[in-house]
Write a protein that holds these residues in place. Structure first.
Motif, mmCIF file in Angstrom:
data_model
loop_
_atom_site.group_PDB
_atom_site.id
_atom_site.type_symbol
_atom_site.label_atom_id
_atom_site.label_comp_id
_atom_site.label_asym_id
_atom_site.label_seq_id
_atom_site.Cartn_x
_atom_site.Cartn_y
_atom_site.Cartn_z
ATOM 1 N N VAL A 130 0.883 -1.014 -0.115
ATOM 2 C CA VAL A 130 0.046 -0.170 0.036
ATOM 3 C C VAL A 130 0.779 1.438 -0.063
ATOM 4 O O VAL A 130 0.669 2.186 -0.800
ATOM 5 N N GLY A 131 1.799 1.385 1.115
ATOM 6 C CA GLY A 131 2.668 2.450 0.982
ATOM 7 C C GLY A 131 3.761 2.490 -0.230
ATOM 8 O O GLY A 131 4.003 1.484 -0.882
ATOM 9 N N ASP A 132 4.528 3.543 -0.276
ATOM 10 C CA ASP A 132 5.655 3.706 -1.246
ATOM 11 C C ASP A 132 6.722 3.151 -0.856
ATOM 12 O O ASP A 132 7.029 2.802 0.285
ATOM 13 N N ASP A 133 7.318 2.509 -1.884
ATOM 14 C CA ASP A 133 8.756 1.910 -1.669
ATOM 15 C C ASP A 133 9.029 0.690 -0.458
ATOM 16 O O ASP A 133 9.669 0.235 0.041
ATOM 17 N N ALA A 134 7.556 -0.060 -0.644
ATOM 18 C CA ALA A 134 7.571 -1.247 0.224
ATOM 19 C C ALA A 134 8.157 -2.631 -0.558
ATOM 20 O O ALA A 134 8.330 -2.530 -1.804
ATOM 21 N N VAL A 135 8.565 -3.693 0.433
ATOM 22 C CA VAL A 135 9.285 -4.607 -0.266
ATOM 23 C C VAL A 135 8.763 -5.854 0.371
ATOM 24 O O VAL A 135 8.464 -6.021 1.380
ATOM 25 N N ALA A 136 8.087 -6.749 -0.581
ATOM 26 C CA ALA A 136 7.425 -8.023 -0.228
ATOM 27 C C ALA A 136 7.956 -9.202 -0.907
ATOM 28 O O ALA A 136 7.990 -9.017 -2.282
ATOM 29 N N HIS B 19 7.611 -12.925 -15.221
ATOM 30 C CA HIS B 19 7.209 -14.066 -14.664
ATOM 31 C C HIS B 19 7.583 -15.296 -15.429
ATOM 32 O O HIS B 19 7.769 -15.262 -16.746
ATOM 33 N N GLY B 20 8.073 -16.319 -14.933
ATOM 34 C CA GLY B 20 8.581 -17.585 -15.510
ATOM 35 C C GLY B 20 8.157 -18.710 -14.589
ATOM 36 O O GLY B 20 8.037 -18.658 -13.634
ATOM 37 N N SER B 21 7.885 -19.776 -15.583
ATOM 38 C CA SER B 21 7.369 -21.073 -15.148
ATOM 39 C C SER B 21 7.754 -22.257 -15.699
ATOM 40 O O SER B 21 7.781 -21.990 -17.050
ATOM 41 N N THR B 22 8.567 -23.158 -15.199
ATOM 42 C CA THR B 22 9.271 -24.286 -15.789
ATOM 43 C C THR B 22 9.038 -25.516 -15.020
ATOM 44 O O THR B 22 8.940 -25.432 -13.663
ATOM 45 N N SER B 23 9.074 -26.768 -15.841
ATOM 46 C CA SER B 23 9.012 -27.948 -14.918
ATOM 47 C C SER B 23 10.175 -28.638 -15.884
ATOM 48 O O SER B 23 10.066 -28.831 -17.049
ATOM 49 N N VAL C 98 -0.447 -10.831 -5.373
ATOM 50 C CA VAL C 98 0.302 -9.745 -4.756
ATOM 51 C C VAL C 98 -0.088 -8.344 -5.427
ATOM 52 O O VAL C 98 -0.248 -8.349 -6.575
ATOM 53 N N THR C 99 -0.442 -7.334 -4.569
ATOM 54 C CA THR C 99 -1.207 -6.366 -5.274
ATOM 55 C C THR C 99 -0.089 -5.215 -4.946
ATOM 56 O O THR C 99 0.030 -4.897 -3.635
ATOM 57 N N HIS C 100 0.093 -4.253 -6.069
ATOM 58 C CA HIS C 100 0.803 -3.194 -5.792
ATOM 59 C C HIS C 100 0.164 -2.094 -6.042
ATOM 60 O O HIS C 100 -0.723 -1.775 -6.927
ATOM 61 N N GLN C 101 0.032 -1.018 -4.828
ATOM 62 C CA GLN C 101 -0.562 0.192 -5.161
ATOM 63 C C GLN C 101 0.414 1.362 -4.904
ATOM 64 O O GLN C 101 0.174 2.292 -5.508
ATOM 65 N N GLY C 102 1.276 1.156 -3.890
ATOM 66 C CA GLY C 102 2.273 2.434 -3.858
ATOM 67 C C GLY C 102 3.251 2.380 -4.802
ATOM 68 O O GLY C 102 3.368 1.549 -5.901
ATOM 69 N N LEU C 103 4.063 3.535 -5.029
ATOM 70 C CA LEU C 103 5.063 3.803 -5.672
ATOM 71 C C LEU C 103 6.297 3.067 -5.566
ATOM 72 O O LEU C 103 6.673 2.873 -4.517
ATOM 73 N N ARG C 104 7.054 2.572 -6.660
ATOM 74 C CA ARG C 104 8.339 1.853 -6.486
ATOM 75 C C ARG C 104 8.424 0.720 -5.490
ATOM 76 O O ARG C 104 9.547 0.627 -4.671
ATOM 77 N N CYS C 105 7.240 0.000 -5.521
ATOM 78 C CA CYS C 105 7.446 -1.165 -4.694
ATOM 79 C C CYS C 105 7.901 -2.363 -5.125
ATOM 80 O O CYS C 105 8.038 -2.330 -6.599
ATOM 81 N N GLU C 106 8.617 -3.311 -4.600
ATOM 82 C CA GLU C 106 9.124 -4.422 -5.074
ATOM 83 C C GLU C 106 8.446 -5.692 -4.644
ATOM 84 O O GLU C 106 8.254 -5.801 -3.196
ATOM 85 N N SER C 107 8.167 -6.534 -5.368
ATOM 86 C CA SER C 107 7.453 -7.952 -4.990
ATOM 87 C C SER C 107 8.399 -9.101 -5.566
ATOM 88 O O SER C 107 8.535 -8.821 -6.918
ATOM 89 N N GLY D 143 8.100 -6.113 -9.979
ATOM 90 C CA GLY D 143 7.486 -7.471 -9.749
ATOM 91 C C GLY D 143 8.066 -8.541 -10.457
ATOM 92 O O GLY D 143 8.522 -8.527 -11.727
ATOM 93 N N TYR D 144 8.450 -9.592 -9.649
ATOM 94 C CA TYR D 144 9.020 -10.874 -10.162
ATOM 95 C C TYR D 144 8.228 -12.054 -9.772
ATOM 96 O O TYR D 144 7.993 -12.021 -8.507
#
Lengths: 251, 428
Positions: B267-273, B365-369, B293-302, B333-334
């Protein structure tokens, strides 16, 4: 040291015969070179010696100091003293180079019934050997061969060889992808390991590498057989006349 | 829209015999949850987010029995870590087995004790984050836990916690059916590490709501129980303020059915999850990571990093979404989900999703098996490493990216050792 007799090998999945009766005898402390055109079976010979899957030995034997290699698992061959320097060293993301080396050294020691090397001793030895090959600490921390240049990968192979102290070293096109300086560095690494108790089989297309690693015997391989053997001058003949000339002469 | 009758019938059967105290703010929150639950019913296998995981065992009127599991063949998770241990047996807090909960920088209360108070910080969290997490995807099992939790802790970090808080869930009987609900609040500038481990119950339904205020830091490391027959549905709902950090890692070895939902709002800016998991299963093992994962704030990283190692018919599921709201510029976002299938019988089902309404973002995003790399295996063996050891080394290497999400070196080593011993036990 290594005695290969009448070795016949085909691909496991198809009826393609690759080695058609290879005979080779390498004495203790000797350096032999195998040269030959593409597709002559040189790399197959190295893989079969190391125990890679996908090949079927239909006839013949390969004895290392009298012990049959061909019936052993790859790790058992390593433990009795065989080492293959890969033409294309494999990248293993997630496994640190240092961890890999220590795991390998200790696995071989364990297989031979020796004590494992302590972490301290191991570090000391590996640092000295890495330094000689101009492999820095950063490279040791990185995952095995990941992001290494061609030259770094080949030096890393030689470092493994130096740490594992094998009796019989097979170098599969170790010169491929190397510039002159890198080749010199790799050759110096190999030469430092030469000694009475250690033999080398150097597989190469070009005479160039043999300027740096002087062989005792040179073999020419073609169509799955060794067709000619001689001294170092044979490599020069290849360089000057190409394989075609020699093969025509043999026929 | 009213829920289908079958879902409502399932709900009625599931909650028959369950009740909750109605007093105080907590009673009101529970009553609200029950109302919401009555409108949703329980999940069914036709629901979009239950397509790969049949919820029947989680929604049935009674749990499937799960034999008690003897874990004495290895050290219990986190046993070498200095921590405050809080023990639940069959979902009931066990004072005798627990440490004194007094810990500098942290307040720990029981849900039952705090729920009757007039004013409590948890009023703003309990059921609140869970409710927010119901849109756009319904998660009725979480609402069930909000309404009917029989136990839970309210943990508030006001400073840097002197040591980790460790929640230990012991299973006391082979038919235990446990519902837990915890609330965590990490105040501005505070820091808390929360550890969780244990089988908990034959069937566990749980929710953990985590509010991380501006500049707060929260680390969560969980080792799910090794009982082969256990069933679990867990949910983590997190909301992050500006410059807040949230990191959650789960290791899962065994379990008949595990569904781990993680719903995170930046929610806040610059948060990291960061949310990550390493799951290893052999045979009757179904493991489902469902992340939103929902990004609302600015410059957040997930970051979402999920790795699964599957053999003998084990099934892995990953449903992961990154939603970038309008205005959440400079989002990073990754998401990666990967499975290593050790045989042809195992399967991995993945549904990665991106939904982006901002124009200046970086999302991947990536997905492999895949199988073990034969070339790498031969390379290791040619250096003298025996086949099984080489295989374990490659499996651990595969899991390394997820493991790297654990910041504490001692805890990471504890988890790595558990994975290594699991691999040693499941070599054949």
């Amino acid at each position: 040291m290594l005695e290969i007799k009448n070795l016949h090998v085909k691909l496991e999945e198809e009826d393609k015969i690759i080695l058609k009766g290879v005979n080779l005898s390498i004495g203790a402390g000797q350096v032999h070179a195998i040269m030959g055109p593409n597709g002559s079976g040189k790399s197959t010979l190295s893989y079969v010696l190391a125990g890679r899957e996908g090949y079927a030995v239909t006839e013949g034997s390969a004895l290392l100091e009298g012990t049959e290699l061909l019936e052993m698992e790859p790790e058992e061959r390593a433990a009795v003293g065989l080492f293959l320097a890969f033409q294309y060293p494999v990248e293993i993301p997630g496994v640190g180079n240092m961890t890999f080396l220590r795991t390998a050294v200790n696995a071989q020691r364990k297989a031979r019934g020796e004590d494992e090397m302590s972490a301290g001793d191991f570090l000391k030895v590996v640092r000295a050997k890495a330094k000689a090959l101009q492999i820095d600490a950063e490279m040791m921390k990185r995952p095995v061969n990941v992001g290494f240049s061609g030259g770094e990968k080949k030096r890393n192979e030689i470092l493994q060889m130096a740490m594992l102290e094998p009796k019989m070293c097979v170098l599969d096109e170790t010169d491929s992808g190397l510039d002159v300086d890198a080749m010199k560095l790799v050759a110096d690494g190999v030469n430092a390991l030469r000694g009475a108790g250690r033999s080398f089989l150097v597989i190469t297309h070009y005479q160039r590498l043999l300027d740096h690693i002087a062989p005792d015997v040179v073999h020419i391989m073609a169509d799955g057989r060794i067709v000619k053997s001689g001294g170092p001058e044979l490599a020069l003949e290849v360089e000057n006349n190409g394989y075609a000339g020699i093969l025509a002469e043999v026929e | 829209m009213a829920a289908p009758q079958a879902k409502l019938d399932a709900l009625a059967a599931r909650i028959a015999g369950l009740s909750f105290p109605v007093a105080g703010w907590l009673g009101a929150a529970r009553a609200d949850a029950l109302d919401r639950l009555a409108a949703m019913g329980l999940p069914g296998k036709r629901d979009e987010y239950w397509r790969y995981t049949d919820p029947a065992a989680l929604t049935g009127a009674v749990p499937l029995a799960a034999a008690l599991f003897d874990e004495s063949d290895e050290a219990v998770a986190f046993s070498g870590i200095d921590r405050v241990k809080l023990v639940f047996v069959n979902g009931v807090f066990d004072t005798a087995q627990s440490d004194d909960p007094a810990l500098a920088g942290v307040e720990i209360e029981h849900l039952a004790d705090a729920g009757a108070a007039d004013i409590h910080w948890a009023r703003e969290v309990y059921g609140v984050l869970e409710t927010r997490g119901q849109t756009p995807v319904q998660r009725p099992l979480a609402t069930l836990a909000t309404a009917f939790a029989t136990g839970g802790l309210l943990i508030r970090a006001t400073g840097k916690a002197a040591k980790p808080v460790s929640l230990i869930y012991l299973q006391g009987s082979d038919t235990s059916d446990v519902i837990l609900h915890h609330c965590i609040k990490v105040e501005s500038g505070a820091e808390l590490t929360l550890l969780e481990n244990g089988n908990a119950a034959a069937r566990l339904t749980m929710v953990m709501e985590v509010e991380v205020a501006a500049g707060g830091r929260f680390h969560h490391i969980r080792a799910q129980g090794r009982a082969h027959q256990r069933h679990a549905a867990t949910h983590v709902f997190a909301r992050l303020g500006a410059k807040a950090l949230f990191k959650s890692f789960t290791v899962t070895a065994n379990g008949a059915l595990t569904r781990n939902d993680a719903v995170i709002e930046l929610v806040g800016d610059d948060a990291v999850a960061h949310v990550a998991g390493a799951a290893v299963g052999d045979g009757a093992f179904h493991h489902d990571d469902t992340v939103f994962v929902t990004h609302q704030g600015l410059r957040c990283e997930s970051r979402q990093v999920f790795k699964k190692v599957l053999k003998n018919g084990a099934t892995g599921v990953f449903q992961g979404k990154i939603l970038v709201k309008k205005g959440a510029q400079k989002t990073d976002g990754y998401q990666i989900s990967q499975a290593l299938l050790l045989d042809d019988d195992s399967q991995f089902l993945a549904k990665p999703e991106l939904e982006i309404y901002a124009d200046d973002v970086k999302c991947s995003h990536g997905s492999t098996s895949g199988a073990i790399d034969d070339t790498a295996l031969f390379y290791l063996r040619s250096r003298g490493v025996p086949e099984k050891a080489a295989q374990s080394l490659l499996v651990l290497a595969f899991l390394a990216e997820a493991m790297a999400e654990i910041d504490d070196a001692d805890i990471a080593e504890d988890i790595r050792a558990r994975l290594e011993s699991w691999l040693a036990r499941h070599e054949h």
